[in-house]
Write a protein that holds these residues in place. Structure first.
Motif, PDB file in Angstrom:
ATOM      1  N   ARG A   1       0.848  -1.206   0.000  1.00 45.70           N
ATOM      2  CA  ARG A   1       0.000   0.000   0.000  1.00 45.70           C
ATOM      3  C   ARG A   1       0.876   1.246   0.000  1.00 45.70           C
ATOM      4  N   LEU A   2       1.910   1.232   0.834  1.00 51.30           N
ATOM      5  CA  LEU A   2       2.834   2.370   0.893  1.00 51.30           C
ATOM      6  C   LEU A   2       3.517   2.561  -0.461  1.00 51.30           C
ATOM      7  N   ALA A   3       3.889   1.443  -1.087  1.00 52.59           N
ATOM      8  CA  ALA A   3       4.575   1.523  -2.382  1.00 52.59           C
ATOM      9  C   ALA A   3       3.674   2.229  -3.407  1.00 52.59           C
ATOM     10  N   ARG A   4       2.385   1.892  -3.393  1.00 56.39           N
ATOM     11  CA  ARG A   4       1.475   2.534  -4.348  1.00 56.39           C
ATOM     12  C   ARG A   4       1.345   4.032  -4.066  1.00 56.39           C
ATOM     13  N   LEU A   5       1.360   4.404  -2.795  1.00 56.59           N
ATOM     14  CA  LEU A   5       1.269   5.829  -2.446  1.00 56.59           C
ATOM     15  C   LEU A   5       2.516   6.574  -2.915  1.00 56.59           C
ATOM     16  N   VAL A   6       3.685   5.978  -2.688  1.00 56.17           N
ATOM     17  CA  VAL A   6       4.933   6.625  -3.117  1.00 56.17           C
ATOM     18  C   VAL A   6       4.927   6.777  -4.644  1.00 56.17           C
ATOM     19  N   ASN A   7       4.438   5.744  -5.344  1.00 58.03           N
ATOM     20  CA  ASN A   7       4.356   5.834  -6.805  1.00 58.03           C
ATOM     21  C   ASN A   7       3.500   7.027  -7.240  1.00 58.03           C
ATOM     22  N   ARG A   8       2.353   7.199  -6.567  1.00 62.70           N
ATOM     23  CA  ARG A   8       1.463   8.314  -6.948  1.00 62.70           C
ATOM     24  C   ARG A   8       2.144   9.653  -6.648  1.00 62.70           C
ATOM     25  N   ALA A   9       2.854   9.723  -5.526  1.00 58.50           N
ATOM     26  CA  ALA A   9       3.555  10.969  -5.205  1.00 58.50           C
ATOM     27  C   ALA A   9       4.586  11.270  -6.290  1.00 58.50           C
ATOM     28  N   GLU A  10       5.307  10.220  -6.718  1.00 63.43           N
ATOM     29  CA  GLU A  10       6.361  10.443  -7.726  1.00 63.43           C
ATOM     30  C   GLU A  10       5.766  10.897  -9.055  1.00 63.43           C
ATOM     31  N   VAL A  11       4.584  10.364  -9.393  1.00 62.81           N
ATOM     32  CA  VAL A  11       3.937  10.781 -10.642  1.00 62.81           C
ATOM     33  C   VAL A  11       3.708  12.291 -10.651  1.00 62.81           C
ATOM     34  N   HIS A  12       3.450  12.853  -9.454  1.00 66.24           N
ATOM     35  CA  HIS A  12       3.182  14.286  -9.385  1.00 66.24           C
ATOM     36  C   HIS A  12       4.436  15.128  -9.155  1.00 66.24           C
ATOM     37  N   LEU A  13       5.511  14.486  -8.734  1.00 67.21           N
ATOM     38  CA  LEU A  13       6.719  15.259  -8.402  1.00 67.21           C
ATOM     39  C   LEU A  13       7.769  15.243  -9.510  1.00 67.21           C
ATOM     40  N   PHE A  14       7.821  14.122 -10.251  1.00 67.99           N
ATOM     41  CA  PHE A  14       8.827  14.015 -11.314  1.00 67.99           C
ATOM     42  C   PHE A  14       8.250  14.511 -12.639  1.00 67.99           C
ATOM     43  N   PRO A  15       9.096  14.962 -13.550  1.00 65.64           N
ATOM     44  CA  PRO A  15       8.611  15.310 -14.894  1.00 65.64           C
ATOM     45  C   PRO A  15       8.018  14.072 -15.568  1.00 65.64           C
ATOM     46  N   SER A  16       7.028  14.288 -16.434  1.00 68.90           N
ATOM     47  CA  SER A  16       6.322  13.141 -17.041  1.00 68.90           C
ATOM     48  C   SER A  16       7.275  12.270 -17.859  1.00 68.90           C
ATOM     49  N   ILE A  17       8.321  12.869 -18.402  1.00 71.49           N
ATOM     50  CA  ILE A  17       9.270  12.075 -19.200  1.00 71.49           C
ATOM     51  C   ILE A  17       9.955  11.012 -18.320  1.00 71.49           C
ATOM     52  N   VAL A  18      10.130  11.332 -17.047  1.00 72.97           N
ATOM     53  CA  VAL A  18      10.737  10.388 -16.104  1.00 72.97           C
ATOM     54  C   VAL A  18       9.714   9.336 -15.688  1.00 72.97           C
ATOM     55  N   THR A  19       8.521   9.770 -15.319  1.00 78.87           N
ATOM     56  CA  THR A  19       7.534   8.804 -14.799  1.00 78.87           C
ATOM     57  C   THR A  19       7.061   7.852 -15.891  1.00 78.87           C
ATOM     58  N   ARG A  20       7.001   8.328 -17.126  1.00 80.45           N
ATOM     59  CA  ARG A  20       6.612   7.406 -18.218  1.00 80.45           C
ATOM     60  C   ARG A  20       7.608   6.256 -18.321  1.00 80.45           C
TER      61      ARG A  20
END
Ligand SMILES: [Fe+2]
Lengths: 394, 164
Positions: free
Chosen positions: B116-135
């Motif tokens: 559950r924590l891993a999924r939350l961190v993933n969502r945070a990263e989607v909003h913090l990193f540039p989309s080119i990185v998260t893709r």
């Protein structure tokens, strides 16, 4: 592609083939074990399969200090803690486990509790978080050729209260010795032979193509797939063929070594959830889910699947398949094998055949999402994709 | 020197991840739903190595609050095996799935809760990193629920108010 980083460990001594069982007392002595706890289940005891091991232990002066058989089909946290209690109360100094996945995993859980000097397996959950602890000599004799649990660093144990299967991963879960003797599987019924063989196939395919795959584990995967495809039909049709039985046992062990070092994937994540929520037998869940997950993964894993085609169908048919078609052809070969085993041994191919209904799907999907195996699936999966896949398999 | 700089950057990234999750509770339905499903009182710790920075949080049913090491016993722990490995994750060089595949961390506690924590961190990263990185590192994740600029603005304002 070479992974940026990987780890590989297998420290289990393998005794394989003729008179392998007879060597157990000698191994116990080498491990300085004099009062083993013999773990098995009531059915194996009733069928007389365990007596082959027990008689040898008695005859060679290593009689079990206690025999424990109250192990549920899916294992359980409660059983694990009870085994640890019996071990302590009976003054045992080692464990010999004779059985399928649930017996071996329960034994692994109990050994963890004992070696970590704990009372409750739940208090030591996690991944690679444990220190080596006290050494408890541990010998495993599998009675199916599927789980590969005799050589893995993972124990899967059902949490009966939460209806989930929990994984305990640690290198200290690995047994000291695994014993492969065809005598242990000669009487395994055709359906169980087929489904456990598919469980092993599934380990090999998932281990070879998941995010954690590495060149060493992939070598074990290829060898395991080749052995399974060459022997599973013979083992199903002529169960008394000791050579085919031993080949299947070796394949299961190799696939176990592989997935212990590169994990599995969505088939196992969803399969654990089916076991936890609906009590679907692990090996049968694997056969039902495998083709659906392979089809889902194809866009991300076609190349990995293509590399397994020669092991599935042989080199010449694989070479005759156009390179771009080989991934798809491998998936088709798996489906053909499953259809054949369905016809010859009656393994289920749909979730509805094992009593799963549509209303259970949201809970299964949510449980699968929390399974550690999902994280390394070659194509990521969110809740909706798990649910869609389950609907497709109903 | 390099190690100290890495530690400072990881400490900042951990604070950012926490702040982002506090803000995303209102802005991203996926984060709100994941938080809503967390058992009340559950606590998590992320440690960057054995001597590096850490983040400890507790969910009280309404808010994900930072806690100090000693105030509550933390049940679920994710510990990176080395600072340099944590640095790779928090600078977007690898995603959590690949970090897991590379034995980058140990987990203590219930694996389902840590997922559950891993999924939350993933969502945070989607909003913090540039989309080119998260893709690249989180290809399965749906895009950000709100623009990263808006998240950073809210976090900036939140830090000014000492909201985290
Ligand atoms: Fe399996």
């Amino acid at each position: 592609m070479t992974p940026a980083y990987f780890e590989f460990q297998n420290a289990v001594k393998l005794l394989c083939g003729q008179n392998a069982l007879d060597r157990i007392p000698d191994e116990l002595r080498h491990l300085k074990a004099e009062h083993p706890l013999l773990l098995t289940d009531a059915l194996l005891l009733r069928l007389g399969i365990v007596s082959a091991v027990q008689d040898i232990m008695v005859a060679e002066g290593c009689a079990p200090a206690a025999v424990y058989t109250d192990i549920p089909v899916d294992s359980s946290l409660g059983a694990v803690n009870r085994i640890a209690m019996v071990y302590r109360e009976s003054g045992c100094d080692s464990i010999v486990a004779v059985g399928g996945g649930s017996v071996i995993d329960s034994a692994k859980g109990a050994r963890l509790v004992l070696s970590q000097e704990s009372d409750d397996i739940l208090s030591i959950g996690g991944i690679e978080n444990l220190h080596c602890g006290r050494h408890i000599p541990f010998i495993v004799v599998p009675t199916t050729a599927g789980t590969g649990s005799e050589c893995t660093g993972v124990a899967v144990i059902r949490n009966e209260q939460q209806g989930v299967k929990m994984e305990f991963l640690s290198p200290f879960v690995e047994p000291d010795v695994a014993v492969l003797d065809a005598r242990m599987t000669l009487r395994l019924p055709a359906r169980a032979t087929a489904s456990t063989g598919i469980d092993a196939l599934c380990h090999a395919i998932e281990a070879a193509t998941c995010l954690q795959s590495n060149p060493l584990s992939s070598a074990y995967c290829s060898a395991a797939i080749r052995l399974i495809c060459a022997n599973v039909i013979e083992a199903v049709q002529h169960g008394s063929n000791a050579d085919a039985r031993l080949c299947m046992a070796m394949a299961a062990t190799m696939a176990g070594i592989a997935f212990s070092n590169s994990m599995v994937g969505a088939v196992h994540a969803i399969g654990h959830a089916l076991g936890g929520v609906c009590h679907v037998a692990h090996a049968e869940a694997m056969g039902i889910l495998l083709p659906h997950v392979l089809r889902y993964n194809l866009p991300a894993a076609a190349e990995g699947y293509a590399q397994l085609l020669p092991e599935m169908v042989g080199w010449e048919p694989a070479a005759a398949t156009p390179p771009a078609e080989r991934g798809k052809a491998m998936v088709q070969a798996v489906e053909d094998l499953l259809a054949l085993l369905h016809a010859k041994a009656g393994i289920p191919l749909r979730l509805s055949e094992v009593g799963v209904n549509e209303q259970q799907i949201p809970r299964i999907a949510e449980t699968a999402l929390n399974d550690g195996a999902l994280i390394v699936n070659p194509r990521p999966m969110l809740a909706q994709q798990v649910a869609d896949l389950l609907h497709g398999a109903l | 020197m390099k190690r100290r700089l890495q530690a400072v950057l990881i400490a900042a990234a951990l604070r950012l991840v926490h702040a982002a999750l506090v803000e995303l509770q209102e802005l991203d339905p996926a984060v709100a739903e994941e938080l809503r499903r967390l058992p009340v009182g559950i606590s998590y710790a992320i440690y960057a190595g054995y001597c590096g920075p850490s983040l400890l949080v507790r969910w009280d049913g309404e808010r994900l609050s930072r806690i100090s090491d000693t105030s509550h016993p933390v049940k679920n722990t994710l510990r990176f095996k080395a600072l340099a490995i944590a640095f790779r994750l928090f600078t977007g060089q690898i995603g959590l799935a690949h970090a897991y595949a590379q034995h980058a961390f140990t987990l203590s506690g219930d694996i389902a809760d840590v997922m559950r924590l891993a999924r939350l961190v993933n969502r945070a990263e989607v909003h913090l990193f540039p989309s080119i990185v998260t893709r690249c590192i989180l290809p399965e994740q749906p895009g950000p629920a709100v623009s990263p600029l808006r998240i950073y603005a809210r976090i900036f304002y939140g830090f000014l108010k000492s909201a985290y």
